[in-house]
Design a protein around this motif. Structure first.
Motif, PDB file in Angstrom:
ATOM      1  N   TYR A 146     -91.975 -21.824 -22.121  1.00  0.00           N
ATOM      2  CA  TYR A 146     -92.097 -21.529 -20.458  1.00  0.00           C
ATOM      3  C   TYR A 146     -92.183 -19.966 -20.543  1.00  0.00           C
ATOM      4  CZ  TYR A 146     -90.352 -26.261 -19.568  1.00  0.00           C
ATOM      5  OH  TYR A 146     -90.284 -27.401 -19.436  1.00  0.00           O
ATOM      6  N   THR A 147     -92.790 -19.236 -19.424  1.00  0.00           N
ATOM      7  CA  THR A 147     -92.671 -17.808 -19.409  1.00  0.00           C
ATOM      8  C   THR A 147     -91.998 -17.335 -18.243  1.00  0.00           C
ATOM      9  OG1 THR A 147     -95.207 -17.847 -20.294  1.00  0.00           O
ATOM     10  CG2 THR A 147     -94.403 -16.006 -19.186  1.00  0.00           C
ATOM     11  N   ALA A 148     -91.292 -16.291 -18.543  1.00  0.00           N
ATOM     12  CA  ALA A 148     -90.341 -15.818 -17.531  1.00  0.00           C
ATOM     13  C   ALA A 148     -91.135 -14.833 -16.319  1.00  0.00           C
ATOM     14  CB  ALA A 148     -89.241 -14.856 -18.048  1.00  0.00           C
ATOM     15  N   PHE A 149     -91.213 -15.336 -15.162  1.00  0.00           N
ATOM     16  CA  PHE A 149     -91.850 -14.389 -14.017  1.00  0.00           C
ATOM     17  C   PHE A 149     -90.960 -13.493 -13.604  1.00  0.00           C
ATOM     18  CE2 PHE A 149     -95.321 -17.031 -15.217  1.00  0.00           C
ATOM     19  CZ  PHE A 149     -96.304 -16.920 -14.443  1.00  0.00           C
ATOM     20  N   LYS A 150     -89.955 -13.338 -13.947  1.00  0.00           N
ATOM     21  CA  LYS A 150     -89.083 -12.253 -13.716  1.00  0.00           C
ATOM     22  C   LYS A 150     -88.144 -11.879 -14.738  1.00  0.00           C
ATOM     23  CE  LYS A 150     -88.793 -13.245  -8.298  1.00  0.00           C
ATOM     24  NZ  LYS A 150     -87.579 -13.406  -7.323  1.00  0.00           N
ATOM     25  N   PRO A 151     -87.536 -10.584 -14.495  1.00  0.00           N
ATOM     26  CA  PRO A 151     -86.793 -10.175 -15.750  1.00  0.00           C
ATOM     27  C   PRO A 151     -85.209 -10.689 -15.999  1.00  0.00           C
ATOM     28  CG  PRO A 151     -87.080  -8.354 -14.374  1.00  0.00           C
ATOM     29  CD  PRO A 151     -87.998  -9.467 -13.671  1.00  0.00           C
ATOM     30  N   PHE A 152     -84.706 -10.846 -17.022  1.00  0.00           N
ATOM     31  CA  PHE A 152     -83.245 -11.151 -16.942  1.00  0.00           C
ATOM     32  C   PHE A 152     -82.503 -10.463 -18.045  1.00  0.00           C
ATOM     33  CE2 PHE A 152     -85.761 -13.842 -19.336  1.00  0.00           C
ATOM     34  CZ  PHE A 152     -85.172 -14.300 -20.465  1.00  0.00           C
ATOM     35  N   SER A 153     -81.397 -10.709 -17.936  1.00  0.00           N
ATOM     36  CA  SER A 153     -80.449 -10.223 -19.241  1.00  0.00           C
ATOM     37  C   SER A 153     -79.315 -11.247 -19.593  1.00  0.00           C
ATOM     38  CB  SER A 153     -79.509  -8.911 -18.750  1.00  0.00           C
ATOM     39  OG  SER A 153     -80.527  -7.737 -18.442  1.00  0.00           O
ATOM     40  N   ILE A 154     -79.058 -11.487 -20.894  1.00  0.00           N
ATOM     41  CA  ILE A 154     -78.455 -12.630 -21.338  1.00  0.00           C
ATOM     42  C   ILE A 154     -77.871 -12.397 -22.782  1.00  0.00           C
ATOM     43  CG2 ILE A 154     -80.433 -13.763 -22.571  1.00  0.00           C
ATOM     44  CD1 ILE A 154     -79.390 -16.406 -21.161  1.00  0.00           C
ATOM     45  N   LYS A 155     -76.579 -13.089 -23.074  1.00  0.00           N
ATOM     46  CA  LYS A 155     -75.895 -12.731 -24.377  1.00  0.00           C
ATOM     47  C   LYS A 155     -77.070 -13.551 -25.431  1.00  0.00           C
ATOM     48  CE  LYS A 155     -71.386 -12.266 -22.335  1.00  0.00           C
ATOM     49  NZ  LYS A 155     -70.005 -12.722 -22.303  1.00  0.00           N
ATOM     50  N   VAL A 156     -77.044 -12.870 -26.445  1.00  0.00           N
ATOM     51  CA  VAL A 156     -78.010 -13.355 -27.523  1.00  0.00           C
ATOM     52  C   VAL A 156     -77.477 -13.278 -28.944  1.00  0.00           C
ATOM     53  CG1 VAL A 156     -80.144 -12.648 -26.351  1.00  0.00           C
ATOM     54  CG2 VAL A 156     -79.051 -11.229 -27.949  1.00  0.00           C
ATOM     55  N   ASN A 157     -78.019 -14.342 -29.813  1.00  0.00           N
ATOM     56  CA  ASN A 157     -77.545 -14.210 -31.407  1.00  0.00           C
ATOM     57  C   ASN A 157     -76.070 -14.471 -31.307  1.00  0.00           C
ATOM     58  OD1 ASN A 157     -80.053 -13.888 -31.662  1.00  0.00           O
ATOM     59  ND2 ASN A 157     -79.723 -11.796 -32.280  1.00  0.00           N
ATOM     60  N   GLU A 158     -75.283 -15.595 -30.480  1.00  0.00           N
ATOM     61  CA  GLU A 158     -74.067 -15.955 -30.662  1.00  0.00           C
ATOM     62  C   GLU A 158     -72.964 -14.671 -30.518  1.00  0.00           C
ATOM     63  OE1 GLU A 158     -74.395 -19.859 -33.260  1.00  0.00           O
ATOM     64  OE2 GLU A 158     -75.043 -18.168 -34.351  1.00  0.00           O
ATOM     65  N   THR A 159     -73.319 -13.764 -29.904  1.00  0.00           N
ATOM     66  CA  THR A 159     -72.340 -12.373 -29.987  1.00  0.00           C
ATOM     67  C   THR A 159     -72.350 -12.159 -28.456  1.00  0.00           C
ATOM     68  OG1 THR A 159     -74.419 -11.052 -30.160  1.00  0.00           O
ATOM     69  CG2 THR A 159     -73.230 -11.604 -32.165  1.00  0.00           C
TER      70      THR A 159
END
Length: 465
Positions: A146-159
């Motif tokens: 799926y493609t994001a049509f808006k930006p976002f911030s998220i926690k990644v890499n189990e940290t």
């Protein structure tokens, strides 16, 4: 080489600094080009530095310098060769600098973190030049994305690390696949190792900022199948540029349809049709209707340069070309000056600035709205009547490098666009007035073209009707 060192040793500009932290592969490709020309490059934290005072100093100037004064006004080919603009590689002039480690090879230059196995999702950062090749590889392996049509911030890499994602980021949810989480991870690892792209894992669908991963602002990517029209009257240069890009960099097979066979070939198995500059005299009214009907079913036609003027002149779409202004007053001119007077109004090849709408799918993966574009034609497409589909318009201060007459600057750029989208039924026509793939060297604008291929199905023209 000795003379160039003496010539430039007293230059006020001592070095050029460059590097795009969001796109390591485009930066790597630019460094590869520098090293091929035996230009010395040094690392400086997250940036790179090229000193002027070196044996290849004249070549350094050619890579980074632009000009606005010219000894001639008639150019039948390119008058701009500032290679940094080919790569959309913004640079900074330095009057003093510190040298870090010399870069002698780009073999280990890419240092994106490796994704860990996830039971929830992976995210491919679309900012990187190799992201389209990675997406195609995933689609070849029947991976749902799926493609994001808006930006976002998220926690990644189990940290607790929070990463910001731009428009166009690709979501790969584990639960939507027809294979196990382990099998998906093996494909993710292969994709990341092969294309050296930024892929991270996330164990939650809740974002810290912006849209959540379950938002309807993520739109599914359908697999694409591309055809290119070739044959007598079609620019073999531009057709070859498209073929080279898809074949060597995206590793995507491309069907080539010859004009003399066009009427006998069904378009129904294709999602995208590319028409570069050409006369297309072999296509009759039935062929034009065939193209129009196919687009209206929800498919994407991409036209480039004179291919764009052709599709407009044939009234397949309701867009218009700029009407040339004619001198209203007769004034006799000297016969001997005819070549120069006519030739100086031709744009043989110049680099100009275009402003992008970064929220439009065609501009996904870009972070700076101002981008250098190569123009080597007199195709001027008027801006769209709707307010949302003139994706790339010429900047107010449009000249970057290369000769353009004052008359051309004054009369041809204010009301026209470099890149527009036109609705046709349930489909769309993506119209490039300029060539995004010129000479196989324009890394900076390739993604505009690739976005039209990969995101075409999700591009619509907003309307109040």
């Amino acid at each position: 080489f000795d003379s160039s060192i003496k010539e430039f040793k007293d230059e006020k500009i001592k070095a050029y600094e460059f590097g795009d932290v969001y796109d390591q592969n485009r930066t790597k490709a630019f460094i590869d080009k520098l090293l091929i020309h035996k230009i010395k490059v040094y690392q400086s934290k997250e940036k790179y530095v090229v000193p002027v005072n070196q044996p290849q100093s004249r070549m350094v100037k050619n890579f980074f310098e632009t000009y606005d004064k010219y000894v001639d006004s008639v150019y039948y080919d390119a008058s701009a060769w500032s290679v940094s603009n080919f790569f959309n590689m913004k640079s900074r002039k330095l009057k003093n600098f510190n040298l870090g480690k010399e870069i002698k090879t780009t073999k280990d230059l890419i240092n994106y973190p490796k994704a860990s196995k996830s039971n929830y999702s992976y995210i491919l950062d679309w900012d990187d030049y190799n992201a389209p090749a990675a997406l195609h590889h995933l689609q070849k392996n029947n991976i749902v994305t799926y493609t994001a049509f808006k930006p976002f911030s998220i926690k990644v890499n189990e940290t607790n690390e929070v990463k910001k994602f731009n428009y166009g980021s690709i979501l790969i949810p584990v639960s939507k696949q027809k294979i196990s989480a382990h099998e998906l991870y093996e494909i993710i690892k292969t994709t990341q190792d092969t294309f050296q792209v930024p892929i991270v894992n996330s164990e939650s669908g809740f974002s810290v900022d912006g849209i959540d991963l379950g938002s309807n602002n993520f739109r599914i990517n359908k697999p694409v199948k591309v055809a290119l029209v070739i044959g007598d009257g079609v620019s073999s240069y531009e057709a070859g540029e498209v073929w080279h890009l898809l074949d060597t960099r995206i590793e995507m097979p491309l069907s080539k349809i010859r004009l003399n066979q066009f009427s006998r070939i069904s378009l129904d198995k294709y999602t995208t049709l590319v028409m570069v500059s050409g006369s297309y005299n072999q296509l009759n009214e039935k062929d034009l209707k065939k193209i129009s009907d196919w687009v209206q079913k929800g498919n994407t036609l991409i036209t480039i340069a004179r291919g764009s003027s052709w599709v407009i002149n044939k009234k397949i779409i309701k867009e218009t070309l700029l009407e040339p202004k004619k001198d209203s007053v007769f004034s006799r001119k000297r016969y001997v000056d005819a070549r120069e007077n006519i030739g100086k109004e031709r744009i043989g090849g110049a680099i100009i600035s275009v402003d992008l709408d970064l929220t439009h799918p065609l501009a996904f993966g870009y972070r700076d709205f101002s981008i250098p574009v190569y123009k080597n034609n007199n195709v001027f497409v008027n801006k769209t009547k709707d307010h949302y589909s003139s994706v790339g318009i010429y900047s107010d201060n449009l000249h970057i490098d290369g000769y353009i007459s004052e008359k051309n600057k004054r009369d041809h750029f204010d009301d026209t666009a470099s890149l527009i989208v036109s609705r046709l039924g349930s489909g769309r026509v993506v119209i490039f007035a300029d060539n995004p793939n010129f000479r196989g060297s324009w890394f900076g604008t390739n993604k505009l073209f690739l976005n039209a291929i990969f995101f075409g199905n999700n591009i619509s023209v907003p309307t109040n009707n």
